[in-house]
Design a protein around this motif. Structure first.
Motif, PDB file in Angstrom:
ATOM      1  N   VAL A  89       0.835  -1.204   0.000  1.00 36.47           N
ATOM      2  CA  VAL A  89       0.000   0.000   0.000  1.00 36.47           C
ATOM      3  C   VAL A  89       0.871   1.256   0.000  1.00 36.47           C
ATOM      4  O   VAL A  89       0.599   2.222  -0.721  1.00 36.47           O
ATOM      5  N   LEU A  90       1.960   1.233   0.778  1.00 30.00           N
ATOM      6  CA  LEU A  90       2.863   2.383   0.801  1.00 30.00           C
ATOM      7  C   LEU A  90       3.483   2.621  -0.562  1.00 30.00           C
ATOM      8  O   LEU A  90       3.613   3.768  -1.010  1.00 30.00           O
ATOM      9  N   GLN A  91       3.855   1.553  -1.253  1.00 22.16           N
ATOM     10  CA  GLN A  91       4.451   1.696  -2.574  1.00 22.16           C
ATOM     11  C   GLN A  91       3.445   2.277  -3.567  1.00 22.16           C
ATOM     12  O   GLN A  91       3.803   3.074  -4.434  1.00 22.16           O
ATOM     13  N   ASP A  92       2.169   1.894  -3.443  1.00 26.19           N
ATOM     14  CA  ASP A  92       1.130   2.465  -4.307  1.00 26.19           C
ATOM     15  C   ASP A  92       0.998   3.963  -4.066  1.00 26.19           C
ATOM     16  O   ASP A  92       0.830   4.749  -5.000  1.00 26.19           O
ATOM     17  N   ILE A  93       1.085   4.362  -2.791  1.00 28.18           N
ATOM     18  CA  ILE A  93       0.982   5.789  -2.464  1.00 28.18           C
ATOM     19  C   ILE A  93       2.186   6.546  -3.007  1.00 28.18           C
ATOM     20  O   ILE A  93       2.063   7.656  -3.536  1.00 28.18           O
ATOM     21  N   VAL A  94       3.378   5.950  -2.900  1.00 37.46           N
ATOM     22  CA  VAL A  94       4.590   6.576  -3.424  1.00 37.46           C
ATOM     23  C   VAL A  94       4.463   6.807  -4.926  1.00 37.46           C
ATOM     24  O   VAL A  94       4.797   7.880  -5.442  1.00 37.46           O
ATOM     25  N   LYS A  95       3.949   5.807  -5.648  1.00 40.80           N
ATOM     26  CA  LYS A  95       3.778   5.946  -7.100  1.00 40.80           C
ATOM     27  C   LYS A  95       2.761   7.033  -7.426  1.00 40.80           C
ATOM     28  O   LYS A  95       2.965   7.838  -8.326  1.00 40.80           O
ATOM     29  N   ALA A  96       1.646   7.054  -6.675  1.00 42.40           N
ATOM     30  CA  ALA A  96       0.598   8.049  -6.931  1.00 42.40           C
ATOM     31  C   ALA A  96       1.091   9.461  -6.681  1.00 42.40           C
ATOM     32  O   ALA A  96       0.646  10.405  -7.331  1.00 42.40           O
ATOM     33  N   ASN A  97       2.021   9.625  -5.741  1.00 40.82           N
ATOM     34  CA  ASN A  97       2.542  10.949  -5.395  1.00 40.82           C
ATOM     35  C   ASN A  97       3.910  11.214  -6.001  1.00 40.82           C
ATOM     36  O   ASN A  97       4.569  12.185  -5.635  1.00 40.82           O
ATOM     37  N   LYS A  98       4.332  10.339  -6.908  1.00 38.84           N
ATOM     38  CA  LYS A  98       5.614  10.501  -7.611  1.00 38.84           C
ATOM     39  C   LYS A  98       6.773  10.663  -6.633  1.00 38.84           C
ATOM     40  O   LYS A  98       7.687  11.477  -6.827  1.00 38.84           O
TER      41      LYS A  98
ATOM     42  N   ALA B 133       6.809  11.921  -3.651  1.00 35.24           N
ATOM     43  CA  ALA B 133       6.763  13.050  -2.703  1.00 35.24           C
ATOM     44  C   ALA B 133       6.028  12.634  -1.434  1.00 35.24           C
ATOM     45  O   ALA B 133       4.887  13.032  -1.194  1.00 35.24           O
ATOM     46  N   CYS B 134       6.663  11.814  -0.620  1.00 34.12           N
ATOM     47  CA  CYS B 134       6.060  11.317   0.614  1.00 34.12           C
ATOM     48  C   CYS B 134       6.953  11.643   1.797  1.00 34.12           C
ATOM     49  O   CYS B 134       8.184  11.571   1.694  1.00 34.12           O
ATOM     50  N   LEU B 135       6.339  11.989   2.931  1.00 38.15           N
ATOM     51  CA  LEU B 135       7.095  12.439   4.092  1.00 38.15           C
ATOM     52  C   LEU B 135       7.994  11.352   4.664  1.00 38.15           C
ATOM     53  O   LEU B 135       9.006  11.647   5.290  1.00 38.15           O
ATOM     54  N   TRP B 136       7.634  10.082   4.471  1.00 40.58           N
ATOM     55  CA  TRP B 136       8.444   9.025   5.067  1.00 40.58           C
ATOM     56  C   TRP B 136       9.664   8.657   4.220  1.00 40.58           C
ATOM     57  O   TRP B 136      10.446   7.805   4.581  1.00 40.58           O
ATOM     58  N   ILE B 137       9.819   9.311   3.046  1.00 41.97           N
ATOM     59  CA  ILE B 137      10.987   9.083   2.203  1.00 41.97           C
ATOM     60  C   ILE B 137      11.922  10.273   2.370  1.00 41.97           C
ATOM     61  O   ILE B 137      11.614  11.374   1.905  1.00 41.97           O
ATOM     62  N   PRO B 138      13.062  10.125   3.043  1.00 45.94           N
ATOM     63  CA  PRO B 138      13.964  11.254   3.267  1.00 45.94           C
ATOM     64  C   PRO B 138      14.572  11.722   1.951  1.00 45.94           C
ATOM     65  O   PRO B 138      14.814  10.914   1.045  1.00 45.94           O
ATOM     66  N   PRO B 139      14.779  13.027   1.795  1.00 44.89           N
ATOM     67  CA  PRO B 139      15.395  13.538   0.568  1.00 44.89           C
ATOM     68  C   PRO B 139      16.827  13.047   0.434  1.00 44.89           C
ATOM     69  O   PRO B 139      17.543  12.841   1.427  1.00 44.89           O
ATOM     70  N   VAL B 140      17.265  12.841  -0.788  1.00 47.14           N
ATOM     71  CA  VAL B 140      18.613  12.380  -1.047  1.00 47.14           C
ATOM     72  C   VAL B 140      19.570  13.576  -0.946  1.00 47.14           C
ATOM     73  O   VAL B 140      19.357  14.599  -1.588  1.00 47.14           O
ATOM     74  N   PRO B 141      20.605  13.512  -0.075  1.00 46.41           N
ATOM     75  CA  PRO B 141      21.566  14.609   0.024  1.00 46.41           C
ATOM     76  C   PRO B 141      22.164  14.927  -1.338  1.00 46.41           C
ATOM     77  O   PRO B 141      22.358  14.032  -2.172  1.00 46.41           O
ATOM     78  N   ALA B 142      22.500  16.201  -1.557  1.00 48.54           N
ATOM     79  CA  ALA B 142      22.994  16.629  -2.862  1.00 48.54           C
ATOM     80  C   ALA B 142      24.237  15.854  -3.272  1.00 48.54           C
ATOM     81  O   ALA B 142      24.412  15.498  -4.432  1.00 48.54           O
TER      82      ALA B 142
END
Length: 242
Positions: A216-225, A227-236
Motif C-alpha cells: 500500500v505504501l508503494q502504491d501511495i509513493v507511485k501516486a505521489n511521484k 513526494a512522501c514524508l516518510w521518504i527522506p530527501p537524497v543529500p545533494a
C-alpha cells in the motif's frame, strides 16, 4: 475559538494578471459549532470576467453592474474576519486575491488581522495521499449532501467546507478533549478508589500484514511521484549525476 470558513469567486485565475474578487462567502464557527452568522457579498470588479470563470461560477458582468465595489465592503469584511482563524480550501488562491484587494486600498493583509489560516486542501492531501481532494470529492467521502452545488458559489461552498472541515477534524477534537480532561468519576470505583485497569494487549502484525502494508505504501509513493514524508530527501552529494 472563533473560526471563519471562507470562499471567494473571481474574474479569473491570477490576481497578478489583474483578476479581481467578485464574491465572498463566509460562515462562522465558534468552538467548532456553526453559529448561523455569515457574511456574503457580490462585488463589481470594474473589469471583464473570463468566459472560463463564468462557466465555473455562473456570475456575469451584467449581474454585477449594480453591486458594490470592494472598497465599499472592505470595512465590513475586515470586521467579520478580524481576530479569527480562517479555514479555506486551497488557501493560497483566496488569500492571494484578498490580500491584493486589501493592499490596493492600503489595508493590512489577512495575516496581520487574523490568527492563522488552515488550508483544507493541504490537510486532505496529507490525510489521504493519492486520493482526490476537491470539495466535491470530500463531500462524497464524508457523506455530505452537495446536491445543490451545480455551480461554484462562495457562500454555498463555505457552508459545505465547514461541514467537511468538522468531519475531517472530528477525531482530533476527540483526542484533544481526552488529553485536556482531568480524571473524572468514571475513573473511580464505588469506594472512590482508582479503578485498576488491565494492561493493554499489543497485537503485532504478521509477515503477510507487513507485506500488504508495504504494498500500500508503494502504491501511495507511485501516486505521489515519490513526494512522501516518510521518504527522506537524497543529500545533494549522494544524488545521481546525470
Amino acid at each position: 475559538m472563533r473560526q471563519i470558513v471562507l470562499d471567494t469567486e473571481t474574474t479569473g485565475l491570477d490576481w497578478r494578471n489583474g483578476d479581481r474578487v467578485i464574491e465572498i462567502g463566509c460562515v462562522e464557527l465558534l468552538n467548532r459549532n456553526l453559529t448561523g452568522r455569515h457574511y456574503h457579498v457580490y462585488i463589481n470588479p470594474e473589469r471583464g470576467i473570463d468566459a472560463e470563470a463564468v462557466a465555473v461560477h455562473g456570475i456575469t458582468e451584467e449581474f454585477l453592474v449594480d453591486k458594490p465595489k470592494f472598497r465599499d465592503v472592505a470595512g465590513e469584511f475586515m470586521d467579520f474576519v478580524r481576530d479569527s482563524e480562517l479555514v479555506i480550501h486551497n488557501a493560497s488562491f483566496d488569500v492571494g486575491f484578498l490580500d491584493h484587494e486589501l493592499s490596493l486600498l492600503g489595508h493590512p493583509k489577512l495575516g496581520a488581522m487574523c490568527s492563522g489560516v488552515i488550508d483544507t486542501l493541504k490537510m486532505a492531501k496529507e490525510l489521504n495521499p493519492g486520493k482526490k481532494a476537491s470539495l466535491d470529492a470530500l463531500c462524497d467521502r464524508f457523506e455530505i449532501d452537495n446536491a445543490a452545488r451545480t455551480l461554484h458559489g462562495a457562500l454555498l461552498d463555505a457552508e459545505l467546507l465547514a461541514e467537511v472541515y468538522l468531519a475531517m477534524t472530528r477525531g482530533q477534537e476527540s483526542l484533544m478533549m481526552l488529553l485536556d480532561d482531568e480524571p473524572g468519576m468514571d475513573s473511580l470505583d464505588a469506594s472512590g478508589s482508582p479503578i485498576q485497569r488491565p494492561p493493554l494487549r499489543v497485537l503485532r502484525p504478521s509477515a503477510d500484514e507487513l507485506a500488504e502494508h508495504d504494498r500500500v505504501l508503494q502504491d501511495i509513493v507511485k501516486a505521489n511521484k515519490g513526494a512522501c514524508l516518510w521518504i527522506p530527501p537524497v543529500p545533494a552529494e549522494e544524488a545521481p549525476v546525470a
